[in-house]
Design a protein around this motif. Sequence first.
Motif, PDB file in Angstrom:
ATOM      1  N   ASP A 199      11.304   3.256 -10.165  1.00 40.21           N
ATOM      2  CA  ASP A 199      11.057   2.250 -10.925  1.00 40.21           C
ATOM      3  C   ASP A 199      10.053   2.803 -12.036  1.00 40.21           C
ATOM      4  OD1 ASP A 199       8.008   1.660 -10.298  1.00 40.21           O
ATOM      5  OD2 ASP A 199       8.997   0.871  -8.695  1.00 40.21           O
ATOM      6  N   VAL A 200       9.768   2.156 -13.276  1.00 40.22           N
ATOM      7  CA  VAL A 200       9.315   2.891 -14.236  1.00 40.22           C
ATOM      8  C   VAL A 200       7.757   3.108 -14.012  1.00 40.22           C
ATOM      9  CG1 VAL A 200       8.318   0.482 -15.317  1.00 40.22           C
ATOM     10  CG2 VAL A 200       9.064   2.396 -16.848  1.00 40.22           C
ATOM     11  N   GLU A 201       7.040   2.394 -13.227  1.00 42.73           N
ATOM     12  CA  GLU A 201       5.618   2.967 -12.884  1.00 42.73           C
ATOM     13  C   GLU A 201       5.740   3.966 -12.257  1.00 42.73           C
ATOM     14  OE1 GLU A 201       6.534  -0.426 -12.672  1.00 42.73           O
ATOM     15  OE2 GLU A 201       5.400  -1.682 -13.371  1.00 42.73           O
ATOM     16  N   ILE A 202       6.562   4.169 -10.988  1.00 48.81           N
ATOM     17  CA  ILE A 202       6.660   5.309 -10.183  1.00 48.81           C
ATOM     18  C   ILE A 202       7.044   6.541 -10.873  1.00 48.81           C
ATOM     19  CG2 ILE A 202       7.677   6.220  -7.914  1.00 48.81           C
ATOM     20  CD1 ILE A 202       5.608   3.912  -7.491  1.00 48.81           C
ATOM     21  N   ARG A 203       8.097   6.184 -11.830  1.00 45.30           N
ATOM     22  CA  ARG A 203       8.581   7.470 -12.541  1.00 45.30           C
ATOM     23  C   ARG A 203       7.584   8.104 -13.369  1.00 45.30           C
ATOM     24  NH1 ARG A 203      13.447   4.530 -12.839  1.00 45.30           N
ATOM     25  NH2 ARG A 203      12.793   3.443 -14.736  1.00 45.30           N
ATOM     26  N   ALA A 204       6.709   7.270 -13.830  1.00 44.65           N
ATOM     27  CA  ALA A 204       5.528   7.813 -14.932  1.00 44.65           C
ATOM     28  C   ALA A 204       4.450   8.515 -13.919  1.00 44.65           C
ATOM     29  CB  ALA A 204       4.812   6.719 -15.879  1.00 44.65           C
ATOM     30  N   GLN A 205       4.520   8.234 -12.658  1.00 44.81           N
ATOM     31  CA  GLN A 205       3.262   8.825 -11.924  1.00 44.81           C
ATOM     32  C   GLN A 205       3.773   9.942 -10.890  1.00 44.81           C
ATOM     33  OE1 GLN A 205       1.011   5.695 -10.080  1.00 44.81           O
ATOM     34  NE2 GLN A 205       0.000   7.265  -8.533  1.00 44.81           N
ATOM     35  N   PRO A 221      -0.107   6.745   0.332  1.00 47.00           N
ATOM     36  CA  PRO A 221       0.376   5.863   1.413  1.00 47.00           C
ATOM     37  C   PRO A 221       0.003   6.648   2.784  1.00 47.00           C
ATOM     38  CG  PRO A 221       1.936   5.920  -0.192  1.00 47.00           C
ATOM     39  CD  PRO A 221       0.890   6.689  -0.771  1.00 47.00           C
ATOM     40  N   LEU A 240      -1.787   3.984  -5.531  1.00 45.46           N
ATOM     41  CA  LEU A 240      -1.197   5.284  -5.263  1.00 45.46           C
ATOM     42  C   LEU A 240      -2.291   6.355  -6.159  1.00 45.46           C
ATOM     43  CD1 LEU A 240       2.610   4.917  -5.697  1.00 45.46           C
ATOM     44  CD2 LEU A 240       1.373   5.101  -3.658  1.00 45.46           C
ATOM     45  N   GLY A 293       0.810  11.634  -6.285  1.00 44.19           N
ATOM     46  CA  GLY A 293       0.235  10.950  -5.329  1.00 44.19           C
ATOM     47  C   GLY A 293       1.088   9.730  -4.554  1.00 44.19           C
ATOM     48  N   THR A 294       2.194   9.873  -5.221  1.00 45.64           N
ATOM     49  CA  THR A 294       3.083   8.504  -4.512  1.00 45.64           C
ATOM     50  C   THR A 294       3.415   8.547  -3.171  1.00 45.64           C
ATOM     51  OG1 THR A 294       4.958   9.453  -5.548  1.00 45.64           O
ATOM     52  CG2 THR A 294       4.082   8.118  -7.100  1.00 45.64           C
ATOM     53  N   LEU A 336       0.820  -1.114   0.000  1.00 49.54           N
ATOM     54  CA  LEU A 336      -0.164   0.060  -0.029  1.00 49.54           C
ATOM     55  C   LEU A 336       0.848   1.281   0.087  1.00 49.54           C
ATOM     56  CD1 LEU A 336      -2.719  -1.160   2.565  1.00 49.54           C
ATOM     57  CD2 LEU A 336      -2.723  -1.253  -0.061  1.00 49.54           C
TER      58      LEU A 336
END
Lengths: 174, 262
Positions: free
Chosen positions: B95-101, B38, A58, B33-34, A38
């Motif tokens: 990582d690739v998904e977090i960088r995009a978000q 949380p 997220l 939102g990253t 999460l």
Amino acid sequence: MNLTVNGLAREVESAPLTPLLTVLREELGVLSPKAGCLQGGCGACTVLVDGEPRRSCLLPLAALDGSDVTTAEGLGTAAALSPLQQSFHRHYAAQCGFCTSGMLLAAHAYVERDGSDEREAIQEALAGHVCRCTGYTKIIDAVQAVARGEIEGGQPWTLETGEGIDVEIPGSPA
Amino acid sequence: MTASSPEVLLPESREEAVQAFGDGSGVTVVAGGTIVLPELSYGRLRPGRALLLTRSGLAGIARNGSTTTIGAMTPVSELADLPAPLGPAAARVADVEIRAQATVGGNLCAVADEAPRGELQAALLALGATVRSAGSGGERDEPLEAFLDGQRDRLLLEVSFDEPAGGAFEQLRRAHTHAYATLSVAASRATDGTVRIAATGVGPYGRRLASAEARADDPTAAGEAALGDVTLTDDALASAWYRRRTLPVLVQRVLTRLEEVA
């Protein structure tokens, strides 16, 4: 709030800051995205939003009105697996299965954008996904086979005996 | 969520975003939102009002002469091809998904928690970047350094910097343990020859390493001098002891690399 989930138009009522993961699992009963950490660190909740892999834990629902969401249920069916689903099955790339949905969707986006079959590139594409069974080698084998065009998909899910079975998958359009 | 669901604002333009933010009191800003989601999921943050910048149009990279301006909502992934130190810093975030978000604005507003956050702060401090923000008293421009040291009660709109003659970035990670980096050091040489050095992972947010800059002609001496610029602490990724031994090495490496490129 409106979402398209695995091709079906869905109206959702969760509060605006609810993470997409919670909307999928608790309001819509789509259970393949897993609630792991999460906090974006494990990759198990990854879904496709408008075709791009995203951490559903997220994303607040309010930011997603009108979005198109694809989960593992939307990639293929038990009767006709997607290429990656078939490859994961053939290569024994799923062990406990907790990371598998996230891995499948990240890998799906990777092969859709013509990702290379080099193992390092596949590792980079899956770097945000943790497999606590440590089954990485077979997962990368499975993705590599699809990136090489060796597996076309469309086969039914079968047991080792070759028997086809009916599997009801919550959240699946099938 | 619960009975006390927060008011959610979803501005459709920069002007609407600035107006909705107002003087910022009681407003929780959600960019990519990253970091914030949380906090919400674990109940550590219970905003009265949440300002979602998703549709605010604050994204984009613009070049005007030698000046690059990056909107606060620009995803980190879109910076990956920019020259050092910013490009390499962005390419190595998570990582690739977090960088995009994840967004540039979120990264610049991040403070350390159980691990350092905000790797782009080191790179943009080393570039001598300026940030434009809105809030009490209207919009204003100020050095990123002043923004980071400030009250953190303003809405970050964009960050800009002059293209350097060269830059370098070095990072220490603990492989397979955490999305955040233990220590990041960035350096750049401006077109007038000025060398700037900054780090993330040496305190709650990114820091200029002024003593190291003063010895920039001697990478080894600069590395030792950097220890005088920071107060190191323990966190989940490394002890202060470990950081005291690795910071001089990264400063030395980044300056050696800078000498090679500019």
